[in-house]
Motif scaffolding. Sequence first.
Motif, PDB file in Angstrom:
ATOM      1  N   HIS A 215       0.662  -1.289  -0.151  1.00  0.00           N
ATOM      2  CA  HIS A 215       0.016   0.033  -0.086  1.00  0.00           C
ATOM      3  C   HIS A 215       0.824   1.185  -0.144  1.00  0.00           C
ATOM      4  CE1 HIS A 215      -3.711  -2.181   0.594  1.00  0.00           C
ATOM      5  NE2 HIS A 215      -3.035  -3.043   1.592  1.00  0.00           N
ATOM      6  N   CYS A 216       1.983   1.283   0.800  1.00  0.00           N
ATOM      7  CA  CYS A 216       2.618   2.651   0.997  1.00  0.00           C
ATOM      8  C   CYS A 216       4.015   2.398   0.628  1.00  0.00           C
ATOM      9  CB  CYS A 216       2.540   3.155   2.564  1.00  0.00           C
ATOM     10  SG  CYS A 216       3.243   2.054   3.484  1.00  0.00           S
ATOM     11  N   GLY A 217       4.631   1.154   0.820  1.00  0.00           N
ATOM     12  CA  GLY A 217       5.942   1.042   0.078  1.00  0.00           C
ATOM     13  C   GLY A 217       6.997   1.052   1.471  1.00  0.00           C
ATOM     14  N   ALA A 218       6.466   1.075   2.582  1.00  0.00           N
ATOM     15  CA  ALA A 218       7.286   1.160   3.595  1.00  0.00           C
ATOM     16  C   ALA A 218       7.859  -0.276   4.167  1.00  0.00           C
ATOM     17  CB  ALA A 218       6.669   1.682   5.028  1.00  0.00           C
TER      18      ALA A 218
ATOM     19  N   ARG B 194       4.021   3.183  13.061  1.00  0.00           N
ATOM     20  CA  ARG B 194       4.715   4.719  13.406  1.00  0.00           C
ATOM     21  C   ARG B 194       3.392   5.673  13.212  1.00  0.00           C
ATOM     22  NH1 ARG B 194       8.406   3.687   9.404  1.00  0.00           N
ATOM     23  NH2 ARG B 194       7.698   5.423   8.390  1.00  0.00           N
ATOM     24  N   ARG B 195       2.918   5.710  12.125  1.00  0.00           N
ATOM     25  CA  ARG B 195       1.855   6.960  11.726  1.00  0.00           C
ATOM     26  C   ARG B 195       0.523   6.508  11.757  1.00  0.00           C
ATOM     27  NH1 ARG B 195       4.859   9.718   6.804  1.00  0.00           N
ATOM     28  NH2 ARG B 195       2.990  10.943   6.737  1.00  0.00           N
ATOM     29  N   ARG B 196       0.500   5.009  11.584  1.00  0.00           N
ATOM     30  CA  ARG B 196      -1.068   4.641  11.537  1.00  0.00           C
ATOM     31  C   ARG B 196      -1.810   5.259  10.481  1.00  0.00           C
ATOM     32  NH1 ARG B 196      -2.851   5.029  17.828  1.00  0.00           N
ATOM     33  NH2 ARG B 196      -1.859   7.009  17.343  1.00  0.00           N
ATOM     34  N   ASP B 197      -1.532   5.523   9.314  1.00  0.00           N
ATOM     35  CA  ASP B 197      -2.050   5.925   8.257  1.00  0.00           C
ATOM     36  C   ASP B 197      -2.042   5.154   7.184  1.00  0.00           C
ATOM     37  OD1 ASP B 197       0.582   6.263   7.449  1.00  0.00           O
ATOM     38  OD2 ASP B 197       0.365   8.694   7.005  1.00  0.00           O
ATOM     39  N   CYS B 198      -1.711   3.980   7.252  1.00  0.00           N
ATOM     40  CA  CYS B 198      -1.602   2.808   6.209  1.00  0.00           C
ATOM     41  C   CYS B 198      -2.743   1.673   6.608  1.00  0.00           C
ATOM     42  CB  CYS B 198      -0.356   2.432   6.185  1.00  0.00           C
ATOM     43  SG  CYS B 198      -0.272   0.977   4.853  1.00  0.00           S
ATOM     44  N   PRO B 199      -3.745   1.309   5.495  1.00  0.00           N
ATOM     45  CA  PRO B 199      -4.407   0.247   5.682  1.00  0.00           C
ATOM     46  C   PRO B 199      -3.951  -1.094   5.869  1.00  0.00           C
ATOM     47  CG  PRO B 199      -4.630   0.946   3.471  1.00  0.00           C
ATOM     48  CD  PRO B 199      -3.594   1.975   3.986  1.00  0.00           C
ATOM     49  N   ALA B 200      -2.745  -1.400   5.592  1.00  0.00           N
ATOM     50  CA  ALA B 200      -2.203  -2.785   5.510  1.00  0.00           C
ATOM     51  C   ALA B 200      -2.492  -3.663   6.735  1.00  0.00           C
ATOM     52  CB  ALA B 200      -0.686  -2.661   5.199  1.00  0.00           C
ATOM     53  N   ARG B 201      -2.883  -4.806   6.564  1.00  0.00           N
ATOM     54  CA  ARG B 201      -3.050  -5.715   7.980  1.00  0.00           C
ATOM     55  C   ARG B 201      -1.737  -6.600   7.934  1.00  0.00           C
ATOM     56  NH1 ARG B 201      -8.825  -8.621   7.182  1.00  0.00           N
ATOM     57  NH2 ARG B 201      -8.118  -9.014   9.496  1.00  0.00           N
ATOM     58  N   GLU B 202      -1.746  -7.188   9.145  1.00  0.00           N
ATOM     59  CA  GLU B 202      -0.440  -7.956   9.435  1.00  0.00           C
ATOM     60  C   GLU B 202      -0.686  -9.286   8.795  1.00  0.00           C
ATOM     61  OE1 GLU B 202      -1.045  -8.204  13.681  1.00  0.00           O
ATOM     62  OE2 GLU B 202       0.613  -6.373  14.224  1.00  0.00           O
ATOM     63  N   ILE B 203       0.499  -9.858   8.304  1.00  0.00           N
ATOM     64  CA  ILE B 203       0.523 -11.232   7.511  1.00  0.00           C
ATOM     65  C   ILE B 203       1.244 -12.133   8.416  1.00  0.00           C
ATOM     66  CG2 ILE B 203       1.246 -12.236   5.582  1.00  0.00           C
ATOM     67  CD1 ILE B 203       1.583  -9.393   4.300  1.00  0.00           C
ATOM     68  N   PRO B 204       0.602 -13.130   8.573  1.00  0.00           N
ATOM     69  CA  PRO B 204       1.092 -14.341   9.658  1.00  0.00           C
ATOM     70  C   PRO B 204       2.477 -14.581   8.558  1.00  0.00           C
ATOM     71  CG  PRO B 204      -1.228 -14.943   9.000  1.00  0.00           C
ATOM     72  CD  PRO B 204      -1.007 -13.893   8.294  1.00  0.00           C
ATOM     73  N   ALA B 205       3.591 -14.741   9.750  1.00  0.00           N
ATOM     74  CA  ALA B 205       4.992 -14.773   9.365  1.00  0.00           C
ATOM     75  C   ALA B 205       5.384 -16.213   8.474  1.00  0.00           C
ATOM     76  CB  ALA B 205       5.714 -14.736  10.532  1.00  0.00           C
ATOM     77  N   ARG B 206       4.648 -17.164   9.363  1.00  0.00           N
ATOM     78  CA  ARG B 206       5.299 -18.476   8.834  1.00  0.00           C
ATOM     79  C   ARG B 206       4.868 -19.051   7.552  1.00  0.00           C
ATOM     80  NH1 ARG B 206       9.579 -17.469  11.110  1.00  0.00           N
ATOM     81  NH2 ARG B 206       9.502 -17.170  13.514  1.00  0.00           N
ATOM     82  N   ALA B 207       3.199 -18.631   7.321  1.00  0.00           N
ATOM     83  CA  ALA B 207       2.655 -19.009   5.744  1.00  0.00           C
ATOM     84  C   ALA B 207       3.176 -18.212   4.733  1.00  0.00           C
ATOM     85  CB  ALA B 207       1.156 -18.637   6.225  1.00  0.00           C
TER      86      ALA B 207
END
Length: 265
Positions: A210-213, A238-251
Amino acid sequence: DRFARNAVQSQLYRAEVRGLGYQFHSLTDYIPSGSEAVVFEAFRDYVSEQYSVKLSINVKSGSRAVLSKYKVMGGFPPKGIMRERVEIGTHRDGSPRIAHKWIPDPDLAPTVKLAFEMRARGATLKQVMDSTGLYKNIHSYTDFFRNRIYMGVLEYGEQVVENYCEPIVSADLWERANAVGASRARIHAGHNPRRYASTFLFSGLLFCQHCGAPMNGRVIEKKGKPRREYYFCTRKYRRRDCPAREIPARALEKELLAKLEDLAL
């Protein structure tokens, strides 16, 4: 004079620009053409660098002098500290010479004290940010808690002024708040979602769609519940202005490793 910060960088950048087919022309100095131009330019770069060095020394020397005599400071103070006008003499025309001293901001001082009290009790930086709202960026709180001005001590370069202003927090509270940060600076390698000793294979190598971070690893552990590991967007944290969700690491790692294996074979 301001083409680069020092003589070495100036020569490096000129060579790079000349390699692209451009030429340099000076509007103020005589620079001969041909190979002699490099010598003249190097001398001008040296003179400019020495001027900047001497100017910096003089400015800092003057700032230290007025700080010692009048306790005045330039620049902008951190959150919770405000500027107070101080008359430190007169100009040549007789008008007053005005400077500023840093003092606690009565409106924000209680919030600053609350932040230190929360940190001393073990609160995370995110919890402090959500409760106080002093800074919008979570990384700003690291320098915030390390600043000794909040217990009345001003640090200006190598100069330290004890009892500079009225403290907002006690020395004991300041030490306890910073002890919490120091204890969390490095967790043991088996449980540490950090790049230098991480159990996450792709920490810092993934980027948010979404934001490239950059995306880093995160461990969530709660008593009585299984350990969860995710990759998260650092900008959202940091800024809480990105809609990205957390992704399960091992999968995610399993899929990426399969892709890498296909490419390698």
